[in-house]
Scaffold this active site. Structure first.
Site, PDB file in Angstrom:
ATOM      1  N   CYS A   2       0.876  -1.610   0.005  1.00  0.00           N
ATOM      2  CA  CYS A   2       0.116  -0.103  -0.161  1.00  0.00           C
ATOM      3  C   CYS A   2       0.716   0.863  -0.507  1.00  0.00           C
ATOM      4  CB  CYS A   2      -0.893   0.347   1.089  1.00  0.00           C
ATOM      5  SG  CYS A   2      -2.615  -1.079   1.215  1.00  0.00           S
ATOM      6  N   TRP A  75      -2.520  -2.334  -1.937  1.00  0.00           N
ATOM      7  CA  TRP A  75      -2.614  -4.223  -2.015  1.00  0.00           C
ATOM      8  C   TRP A  75      -3.081  -4.879  -1.533  1.00  0.00           C
ATOM      9  CZ3 TRP A  75      -0.084  -8.105   1.536  1.00  0.00           C
ATOM     10  CH2 TRP A  75       0.240  -8.742   1.067  1.00  0.00           C
ATOM     11  N   GLU A 482      18.231 -17.719  -6.453  1.00  0.00           N
ATOM     12  CA  GLU A 482      17.627 -16.197  -6.597  1.00  0.00           C
ATOM     13  C   GLU A 482      17.344 -16.333  -7.936  1.00  0.00           C
ATOM     14  OE1 GLU A 482      17.250 -13.584  -4.930  1.00  0.00           O
ATOM     15  OE2 GLU A 482      17.117 -12.039  -6.654  1.00  0.00           O
ATOM     16  N   LYS A 486      13.535 -15.096  -9.394  1.00  0.00           N
ATOM     17  CA  LYS A 486      13.211 -14.067  -9.996  1.00  0.00           C
ATOM     18  C   LYS A 486      11.930 -14.722 -11.260  1.00  0.00           C
ATOM     19  CE  LYS A 486      14.465 -11.254  -8.640  1.00  0.00           C
ATOM     20  NZ  LYS A 486      14.729 -11.171  -8.073  1.00  0.00           N
ATOM     21  N   GLU A 489       8.485 -15.167 -10.053  1.00  0.00           N
ATOM     22  CA  GLU A 489       8.362 -13.927  -9.602  1.00  0.00           C
ATOM     23  C   GLU A 489       7.560 -12.813 -10.667  1.00  0.00           C
ATOM     24  OE1 GLU A 489      11.168 -11.663  -7.560  1.00  0.00           O
ATOM     25  OE2 GLU A 489      10.064 -11.290  -6.705  1.00  0.00           O
ATOM     26  N   LYS A 604       6.373  -3.940  -3.522  1.00  0.00           N
ATOM     27  CA  LYS A 604       7.483  -4.475  -3.390  1.00  0.00           C
ATOM     28  C   LYS A 604       8.012  -4.105  -2.084  1.00  0.00           C
ATOM     29  CE  LYS A 604      12.142  -2.892  -4.835  1.00  0.00           C
ATOM     30  NZ  LYS A 604      12.472  -4.099  -5.752  1.00  0.00           N
TER      31      LYS A 604
HETATM   32  C1  AGP Z   1      12.197 -10.076  -4.589  1.00  0.00           C
HETATM   33  O1  AGP Z   1      12.974 -10.003  -6.191  1.00  0.00           O
HETATM   34  C2  AGP Z   1      11.362  -9.126  -3.430  1.00  0.00           C
HETATM   35  N1  AGP Z   1      10.918  -8.079  -3.851  1.00  0.00           N
HETATM   36  C3  AGP Z   1      11.275  -9.889  -2.407  1.00  0.00           C
HETATM   37  O2  AGP Z   1      11.663 -10.815  -2.244  1.00  0.00           O
HETATM   38  C4  AGP Z   1      11.939  -8.869  -1.360  1.00  0.00           C
HETATM   39  O3  AGP Z   1      13.605  -9.360  -1.717  1.00  0.00           O
HETATM   40  C5  AGP Z   1      11.928  -9.049   0.164  1.00  0.00           C
HETATM   41  O4  AGP Z   1      10.746  -8.604  -0.523  1.00  0.00           O
HETATM   42  C6  AGP Z   1      12.587  -8.383   0.829  1.00  0.00           C
HETATM   43  O5  AGP Z   1      12.388  -7.085   0.767  1.00  0.00           O
HETATM   44  P1  AGP Z   1      13.543  -6.380   1.456  1.00  0.00           P
HETATM   45  O6  AGP Z   1      15.169  -6.583   1.231  1.00  0.00           O
HETATM   46  O7  AGP Z   1      13.523  -4.386   1.128  1.00  0.00           O
HETATM   47  O8  AGP Z   1      14.130  -6.153   2.459  1.00  0.00           O
END
Ligand code: AGP
Length: 609
Positions: A2, A75, A482, A486, A489, A604
């Protein structure tokens, strides 16, 4: 999770709020809404299901003129995405509220309000706030005092923006557990979940502290009180990155732009932190030397992509600094009963610095007797940074794509700096060859990114796939994780990652001619072991896609496609091998036509538990 934006200005605020929402859309994009107080003293509102553009269409049909307003991009947590659940939530004609976070005791509050005669028009937890405020306003409280009264009864996390038809030109904000900044304009004031939302109107910001309450008034007047009700003055920060950092430039997607920014941000994170062939321990702060000397082991806590960076750091710290390391996802750590041996250093990793689980883990850790806390983070002024003893900023600049790319690689560089610093502070080896390799890392990454068109071609093999396996060994197992994250995701292809040696203990059963298996093969001491694992896949007819060091002699054959990477110091290979996996996911997602920057169901910044 949000996004909030609010304004009290000397002009119509609709466009400021709408632009702010577009810039906050990475935080949530299932619905959006805006309330503006018009010149008749009425709260006027539009809400729309879907992205901010849908709200823009509504506003194009019927504008919301007025000099103060609040807006929100959602969200969903409580209640499905719908217009009725979209913010702002109103109580009658009098109160409007936008909220980021979760009110954990909302059911109880709702029942109480219903008993008093309030009716609810949404399934959200937020609507209780609107009715609580309305109740207080009717008892004669000002909006500011009413907000101060009701927040004491709210459990959970919130950042709030509220306004009332009874007090034109006033917006009140509150922060507890979710981020909120005040933007300072010329005779105007703003609120937002992230400074990025307001860069079109100001570069001066106040980062509110937990428990703070702020009142914005006409002509830019501000009043802030802390959680105890004391008036406070918070420092004003100038936002370091230009507004251009928040735009796509010539790239098709933010993610693509952010992948290609990696050579320059890798240089940025190293700047001023190396001297000759040695690391500068003081980059971690004046107390770092003493703290690292005392450090006997390290606990690293993070979520998602940041957790994968932490996993790489375990290999590095153990091998190059001879320190035992534990790594754990924050959502598990915060509810365990960890045993903390003497001399343990607590490290958090986070792009945003606002991830709810990571922040809660830090607060919990501070009660457990760690020798110190270190945050490795990309957002100056974020909660994690403010609440840790030491910080190292990753200087990646704003990362807008939901899929983390440059934030990850800069975290890895920061973690290598940590490894070298701990080793040096303890009087161990300085690892001059790694420091030298760090100085050329950026140009080796340029070479890897030059493989873009080859990887784009390769991506065609994935467009019709439903599953994929990623393999890696040692510090490249987290890189495989990772890579899989990706791909799932942004392309929605089901992807799993395994240490290559684990394959025969189960996942090999999945391998047939339909299963793409992606592996990274740097030139390290596990190479021969990895080659044997790849033969196990080949023998079962699996389709292999190998990103290999140009010197290791893995050649393309039937069912093996090979992309050669430049040679790099073994210690830094995890950084380099991340790049082709990012490009692969990116191109697969583009081919599949998914929303690359805003993949479904995600946001995000995960500021709720
Ligand atoms: C990864 O592509 C995601 N956006 C997600 O896993 C992210 O890394 C996770 O939510 C942690 O976020 P932060 O690094 O802001 O703590």
């Amino acid at each position: 999770m949000c996004g909030i934006v609010a304004a009290v200005a000397q002009r119509n605020v609709q466009e400021i709020l709408l632009e702010g929402l577009k810039r906050l859309e990475y935080r949530g994009y299932d619905s959006a809404g805006m309330t503006v107080l018009n010149d008749k003293g009425e709260l006027t509102r539009h809400r729309a299901l879907g992205k901010v553009a849908a709200l823009g269409d509504e506003l194009a049909k019927a504008a919301l003129p007025g000099f103060s307003g609040i807006a929100h991009t959602r969200w969903a947590t409580h209640g499905k995405p719908s217009e009725a659940n979209a913010h702002p939530h109103h109580s009658g004609q009098q109160v409007a509220v936008v909220h980021n976070g979760i009110i954990e005791n909302y059911e109880y509050i709702k029942e109480t309000l219903q008993t008093s005669g309030y009716t609810f028009s949404s399934e959200t937890d937020t609507e209780v706030i609107a009715h609580l405020l309305s109740d207080k306003l009717q008892s004669g409280f000002s909006l500011f005092d009413a907000t101060q009264e009701i927040v004491n009864g709210l459990g959970g996390a919130y950042a709030l923006g509220v306004m009332s038809s009874k007090e034109p030109g006033v917006v009140v904000g509150a922060r507890q557990g979710s981020p909120l900044v005040v933007g300072i304009g010329i005779d105007e004031a703003f609120l937002a979940s992230d400074p990025l939302a307001l860069l079109q109107v100001t570069d001066r910001f106040i980062y509110l502290e937990e428990g703070d309450l702020v009142e914005l008034r006409e002509k830019g007047a501000l009043r802030i009180i802390d959680r105890d009700g004391n008036p406070v003055t918070r420092p004003v920060h100038i936002f370091e990155h230009g507004d251009g950092a928040a735009s796509k430039g010539d790239y098709r997607h933010y993610m693509q732009k952010e992948i290609f920014e990696q050579p320059s941000v890798i240089q940025a994170v190293l700047e001023g932190r190396l001297s000759g062939s040695s690391v500068l321990v003081e980059s971690f702060g004046p107390d770092a030397q003493v703290l690292f000397q005392k450090t006997r082991q390290v606990h690293i806590i993070a979520c998602g992509t940041s957790y994968h960076a932490a996993m790489v750091a375990r290999y590095w710290l153990e091998r190059y600094a001879c320190v035992p390391v534990q790594v754990e996802v924050a959502s598990e750590y915060r509810y365990r009963h960890p045993v903390v041996p003497e001399g343990s250093l607590f490290v958090t990793l986070s792009q945003s610095g606002e991830t709810a689980d990571t922040l809660a883990a830090l607060r919990f850790a501070k009660t457990l007797g760690y020798v110190g806390t270190l945050a490795i983070c990309n957002v100056p002024g974020s909660s994690l940074v403010r609440e840790s003893d030491m910080t190292l900023m990753t200087r990646a600049g704003p990362e807008i794509g939901v899929a983390s790319t440059k934030a990850f690689t800069t975290q890895l560089v920061a973690l290598m700096l940590l490894t070298l610093s701990v080793s040096k502070a303890k009087g161990q080896e300085e690892h001059a060859s790694i420091v030298e390799a760090l100085q050329t890392l950026s140009s080796v990454c340029e070479q890897a990114l030059a493989l873009d068109s080859q990887i784009e071609q390769l991506s065609q093999a994935f467009a019709e796939k439903h599953h994929a396996l990623f393999l890696g060994r040692g510090a490249h197992y987290p890189i495989a994780l990772e890579g899989a994250l990706k791909l799932k995701e942004i392309s929605y292809i089901h992807a799993e990652a395994y240490p290559a040696g684990e394959l025969k203990h189960g996942p090999l059963a999945l391998v047939d001619s339909e299963m793409p298996v992606i592996s990274v093969a740097p030139n390290d001491d596990l190479l021969e072991k990895l080659k044997s694992n790849l033969q196990e896949v080949r023998a079962r007819g699996g389709q292999l896609f190998v990103f290999a060091d140009k010197n290791v002699g893995i050649k393309p054959e039937d069912n093996i496609q090979v992309i050669e990477l430049p040679h790099i110091h073994e210690a830094l290979a995890p950084l380099l091998y991340t790049l082709p996996l990012q490009l692969l996911s990116y191109h697969v997602a583009v081919l599949k036509g998914t929303d690359v920057d805003q993949p479904r169901n995600l946001a995000k910044s995960v500021t709720v538990e």
